[in-house]
Design a protein around this motif. Sequence first.
Motif, PDB file in Angstrom:
ATOM      1  N   LEU A 244     -32.353  38.589  23.385  1.00 22.12           N
ATOM      2  CA  LEU A 244     -32.066  39.838  24.092  1.00 22.12           C
ATOM      3  C   LEU A 244     -31.915  39.587  25.594  1.00 22.12           C
ATOM      4  CD1 LEU A 244     -33.947  43.168  23.414  1.00 22.12           C
ATOM      5  CD2 LEU A 244     -33.548  42.411  25.751  1.00 22.12           C
ATOM      6  N   TYR A 245     -32.845  38.831  26.172  1.00 24.29           N
ATOM      7  CA  TYR A 245     -32.825  38.562  27.615  1.00 24.29           C
ATOM      8  C   TYR A 245     -31.660  37.657  27.997  1.00 24.29           C
ATOM      9  CZ  TYR A 245     -37.138  40.868  29.038  1.00 24.29           C
ATOM     10  OH  TYR A 245     -38.089  41.814  29.357  1.00 24.29           O
ATOM     11  N   LYS A 246     -31.422  36.628  27.204  1.00 21.68           N
ATOM     12  CA  LYS A 246     -30.331  35.704  27.524  1.00 21.68           C
ATOM     13  C   LYS A 246     -28.978  36.397  27.437  1.00 21.68           C
ATOM     14  CE  LYS A 246     -32.819  31.485  26.254  1.00 21.68           C
ATOM     15  NZ  LYS A 246     -32.915  30.343  25.297  1.00 21.68           N
ATOM     16  N   ASN A 247     -28.812  37.282  26.473  1.00 22.95           N
ATOM     17  CA  ASN A 247     -27.559  38.028  26.357  1.00 22.95           C
ATOM     18  C   ASN A 247     -27.374  38.977  27.530  1.00 22.95           C
ATOM     19  OD1 ASN A 247     -26.850  36.799  23.961  1.00 22.95           O
ATOM     20  ND2 ASN A 247     -27.696  38.417  22.660  1.00 22.95           N
ATOM     21  N   TYR A 248     -28.466  39.634  27.933  1.00 24.00           N
ATOM     22  CA  TYR A 248     -28.354  40.592  29.040  1.00 24.00           C
ATOM     23  C   TYR A 248     -27.940  39.890  30.329  1.00 24.00           C
ATOM     24  CZ  TYR A 248     -29.385  44.473  32.171  1.00 24.00           C
ATOM     25  OH  TYR A 248     -29.269  45.475  33.120  1.00 24.00           O
ATOM     26  N   TYR A 249     -28.509  38.720  30.589  1.00 18.81           N
ATOM     27  CA  TYR A 249     -28.262  38.029  31.857  1.00 18.81           C
ATOM     28  C   TYR A 249     -27.202  36.924  31.748  1.00 18.81           C
ATOM     29  CZ  TYR A 249     -32.368  40.470  33.637  1.00 18.81           C
ATOM     30  OH  TYR A 249     -33.237  41.449  34.034  1.00 18.81           O
ATOM     31  N   ALA A 250     -26.422  36.957  30.687  1.00 21.75           N
ATOM     32  CA  ALA A 250     -25.442  35.891  30.446  1.00 21.75           C
ATOM     33  C   ALA A 250     -24.424  35.756  31.577  1.00 21.75           C
ATOM     34  CB  ALA A 250     -24.714  36.146  29.124  1.00 21.75           C
ATOM     35  N   ASN A 251     -24.088  36.855  32.239  1.00 25.54           N
ATOM     36  CA  ASN A 251     -23.077  36.822  33.301  1.00 25.54           C
ATOM     37  C   ASN A 251     -23.667  37.011  34.694  1.00 25.54           C
ATOM     38  OD1 ASN A 251     -20.849  36.533  31.473  1.00 25.54           O
ATOM     39  ND2 ASN A 251     -21.087  38.708  30.960  1.00 25.54           N
ATOM     40  N   ASP A 252     -24.963  36.805  34.808  1.00 19.25           N
ATOM     41  CA  ASP A 252     -25.643  36.948  36.099  1.00 19.25           C
ATOM     42  C   ASP A 252     -26.066  35.569  36.592  1.00 19.25           C
ATOM     43  OD1 ASP A 252     -25.627  39.856  36.365  1.00 19.25           O
ATOM     44  OD2 ASP A 252     -26.951  39.831  34.623  1.00 19.25           O
ATOM     45  N   PRO A 253     -25.442  35.065  37.664  1.00 22.93           N
ATOM     46  CA  PRO A 253     -25.636  33.665  38.055  1.00 22.93           C
ATOM     47  C   PRO A 253     -26.993  33.330  38.657  1.00 22.93           C
ATOM     48  CG  PRO A 253     -24.258  34.787  39.662  1.00 22.93           C
ATOM     49  CD  PRO A 253     -24.455  35.750  38.527  1.00 22.93           C
ATOM     50  N   PHE A 254     -27.789  34.346  38.998  1.00 27.52           N
ATOM     51  CA  PHE A 254     -29.054  34.051  39.676  1.00 27.52           C
ATOM     52  C   PHE A 254     -30.293  34.330  38.825  1.00 27.52           C
ATOM     53  CE2 PHE A 254     -26.199  34.888  43.344  1.00 27.52           C
ATOM     54  CZ  PHE A 254     -26.306  33.657  43.950  1.00 27.52           C
ATOM     55  N   THR A 255     -30.129  34.958  37.675  1.00 30.13           N
ATOM     56  CA  THR A 255     -31.282  35.308  36.844  1.00 30.13           C
ATOM     57  C   THR A 255     -31.260  34.476  35.574  1.00 30.13           C
ATOM     58  OG1 THR A 255     -31.272  37.557  37.736  1.00 30.13           O
ATOM     59  CG2 THR A 255     -32.504  37.189  35.708  1.00 30.13           C
ATOM     60  N   HIS A 256     -32.331  33.726  35.345  1.00 35.88           N
ATOM     61  CA  HIS A 256     -32.351  32.742  34.269  1.00 35.88           C
ATOM     62  C   HIS A 256     -33.644  32.861  33.465  1.00 35.88           C
ATOM     63  CE1 HIS A 256     -28.942  30.865  36.311  1.00 35.88           C
ATOM     64  NE2 HIS A 256     -29.641  30.971  37.429  1.00 35.88           N
ATOM     65  N   VAL A 257     -33.503  32.724  32.141  1.00 32.19           N
ATOM     66  CA  VAL A 257     -34.650  32.753  31.234  1.00 32.19           C
ATOM     67  C   VAL A 257     -35.081  31.316  30.960  1.00 32.19           C
ATOM     68  CG1 VAL A 257     -35.492  33.489  28.979  1.00 32.19           C
ATOM     69  CG2 VAL A 257     -33.798  34.890  30.199  1.00 32.19           C
ATOM     70  N   SER A 258     -36.341  31.037  31.232  1.00 32.97           N
ATOM     71  CA  SER A 258     -36.881  29.683  31.069  1.00 32.97           C
ATOM     72  C   SER A 258     -37.650  29.564  29.753  1.00 32.97           C
ATOM     73  CB  SER A 258     -37.815  29.348  32.232  1.00 32.97           C
ATOM     74  OG  SER A 258     -38.487  28.127  32.014  1.00 32.97           O
ATOM     75  N   GLU A 259     -37.404  28.475  29.034  1.00 31.60           N
ATOM     76  CA  GLU A 259     -38.170  28.192  27.825  1.00 31.60           C
ATOM     77  C   GLU A 259     -39.580  27.716  28.174  1.00 31.60           C
ATOM     78  OE1 GLU A 259     -37.461  28.624  24.688  1.00 31.60           O
ATOM     79  OE2 GLU A 259     -35.371  29.263  24.913  1.00 31.60           O
ATOM     80  N   GLN A 260     -39.723  27.132  29.371  1.00 33.05           N
ATOM     81  CA  GLN A 260     -41.019  26.615  29.813  1.00 33.05           C
ATOM     82  C   GLN A 260     -41.721  27.651  30.690  1.00 33.05           C
ATOM     83  OE1 GLN A 260     -41.911  23.670  28.519  1.00 33.05           O
ATOM     84  NE2 GLN A 260     -39.896  23.610  27.521  1.00 33.05           N
ATOM     85  N   GLU A 261     -43.032  27.548  30.775  1.00 30.84           N
ATOM     86  CA  GLU A 261     -43.780  28.407  31.688  1.00 30.84           C
ATOM     87  C   GLU A 261     -43.274  28.183  33.114  1.00 30.84           C
ATOM     88  OE1 GLU A 261     -47.964  27.841  31.263  1.00 30.84           O
ATOM     89  OE2 GLU A 261     -47.903  28.035  29.072  1.00 30.84           O
ATOM     90  N   ILE A 262     -43.263  29.231  33.910  1.00 30.87           N
ATOM     91  CA  ILE A 262     -42.695  29.162  35.256  1.00 30.87           C
ATOM     92  C   ILE A 262     -43.785  29.323  36.314  1.00 30.87           C
ATOM     93  CG2 ILE A 262     -40.392  29.914  34.582  1.00 30.87           C
ATOM     94  CD1 ILE A 262     -41.136  32.737  35.417  1.00 30.87           C
ATOM     95  N   SER A 263     -43.460  28.851  37.520  1.00 32.73           N
ATOM     96  CA  SER A 263     -44.368  28.989  38.660  1.00 32.73           C
ATOM     97  C   SER A 263     -43.563  29.442  39.873  1.00 32.73           C
ATOM     98  CB  SER A 263     -45.078  27.668  38.960  1.00 32.73           C
ATOM     99  OG  SER A 263     -44.126  26.664  39.298  1.00 32.73           O
ATOM    100  N   LEU A 264     -44.255  29.920  40.869  1.00 30.83           N
ATOM    101  CA  LEU A 264     -43.602  30.557  42.006  1.00 30.83           C
ATOM    102  C   LEU A 264     -42.716  29.607  42.803  1.00 30.83           C
ATOM    103  CD1 LEU A 264     -43.289  33.174  43.580  1.00 30.83           C
ATOM    104  CD2 LEU A 264     -45.342  32.583  44.880  1.00 30.83           C
ATOM    105  N   LYS A 265     -43.173  28.367  42.989  1.00 32.91           N
ATOM    106  CA  LYS A 265     -42.433  27.436  43.837  1.00 32.91           C
ATOM    107  C   LYS A 265     -41.026  27.134  43.321  1.00 32.91           C
ATOM    108  CE  LYS A 265     -45.792  24.748  46.490  1.00 32.91           C
ATOM    109  NZ  LYS A 265     -46.264  23.370  46.772  1.00 32.91           N
ATOM    110  N   GLN A 266     -40.780  27.389  42.054  1.00 34.58           N
ATOM    111  CA  GLN A 266     -39.474  27.086  41.480  1.00 34.58           C
ATOM    112  C   GLN A 266     -38.345  27.892  42.113  1.00 34.58           C
ATOM    113  OE1 GLN A 266     -41.401  27.234  37.246  1.00 34.58           O
ATOM    114  NE2 GLN A 266     -39.295  26.560  36.979  1.00 34.58           N
ATOM    115  N   VAL A 267     -38.665  29.055  42.683  1.00 35.92           N
ATOM    116  CA  VAL A 267     -37.611  29.923  43.231  1.00 35.92           C
ATOM    117  C   VAL A 267     -37.667  30.077  44.747  1.00 35.92           C
ATOM    118  CG1 VAL A 267     -37.372  31.240  41.095  1.00 35.92           C
ATOM    119  CG2 VAL A 267     -39.015  32.000  42.838  1.00 35.92           C
ATOM    120  N   ILE A 268     -38.677  29.527  45.395  1.00 32.78           N
ATOM    121  CA  ILE A 268     -38.808  29.691  46.839  1.00 32.78           C
ATOM    122  C   ILE A 268     -37.612  29.055  47.547  1.00 32.78           C
ATOM    123  CG2 ILE A 268     -40.214  29.133  48.866  1.00 32.78           C
ATOM    124  CD1 ILE A 268     -41.308  31.327  46.953  1.00 32.78           C
ATOM    125  N   ASN A 269     -37.115  29.761  48.563  1.00 30.43           N
ATOM    126  CA  ASN A 269     -35.926  29.361  49.339  1.00 30.43           C
ATOM    127  C   ASN A 269     -34.652  29.422  48.498  1.00 30.43           C
ATOM    128  OD1 ASN A 269     -37.407  28.810  51.724  1.00 30.43           O
ATOM    129  ND2 ASN A 269     -37.953  26.791  50.926  1.00 30.43           N
TER     130      ASN A 269
END
Length: 324
Positions: A244-269
């Motif tokens: 559901l999430y991957k289909n919704y954001y399929a055409n959005d270049p900045f929003t990505h669904v991660s299979e792995q747990e995420i942390s804040l530093k991954q998106v800073i800057n």
Amino acid sequence: MKTVGIIGGSGYTGGELLRLVLNHPALELNFVYSTTRPGFAISDTHPDLLGTTSMNFTDQVNLEVDVVFLCLGHGNSSKFLEQKRFSDQTIIIDLSNDFRLSSDSEFMGRKFIYGLPELNKEAIEQTNAIANPGCFATAIQLALLPLAKENKLSNSVHINATTGSTGAGVGLSATAHFSWRNNNVSWYKPFTHQHLGEINETIETLQGSKPQIHFLPHRGDFTRGIFATAYTSYQGTLEEAKELYKNYYANDPFTHVSEQEISLKQVINSNNCFIHLHLHEGTLLVTSVIDNLIKGASGQAIQNLNLIFGWEEKLGLNLKGSTF
């Protein structure tokens, strides 16, 4: 090249916007308006811009620029626009909360479109006035939009989100002081944060009904970024939720669904939003992380501008993050 004016460039959001405009291949900075620093070098306030620009702040406004960004305190954008009448051809992008709600969106002959590209891309492409979303609102809505679109927010939603100290602005306060903030965590505005208005309006419009949203914001002992977790009842499998999430954001270049747990530093800057899904006994946990100054403010403003001009959505926003 499109000419740009920035109203209020001395704060954190204005400084981040300056960096993006100065490095954007299709934009030319025309002026940076300030009532407190006219005549002072921009690089005196933003030392990292030494060698990038020799411009000074000014108290003069060019009403014929192609684009004007408003980086003013909440409630001040409407007052400024009443005093300064920009050309009808000037695109206005407001980063305050003055025009975010539908009841406030029509102002002086303009219709401000709520500037969340993952929600309103087509409307953004056709407008000349943008109400840029709030930082918490951006992180939280990106966590919930796919569920709302499929009418799956049928129960209450519980949200915890922690923001860095830049979210409070450059003004001095007791809770922004280093001695108080360092090695410390606290909540504030429990269940009443001002961004709830725009969040509730978006969810109700998209889903047709409004679930009860319980939002508890926190202050973190770091400078930038938002780490948000939202959980609600969910009927379905984890794989169905991911699809559901991957289909919704399929055409959005900045929003990505991660299979792995995420942390804040991954998106800073960066202008990215990373999302992770976890299902536990019928409760779906959605984690969302953004940089509050970029995707939560100035980067999203540039993203909106790119859409308005029909440019590639990522133009000027291929930023280098730093995990370590």
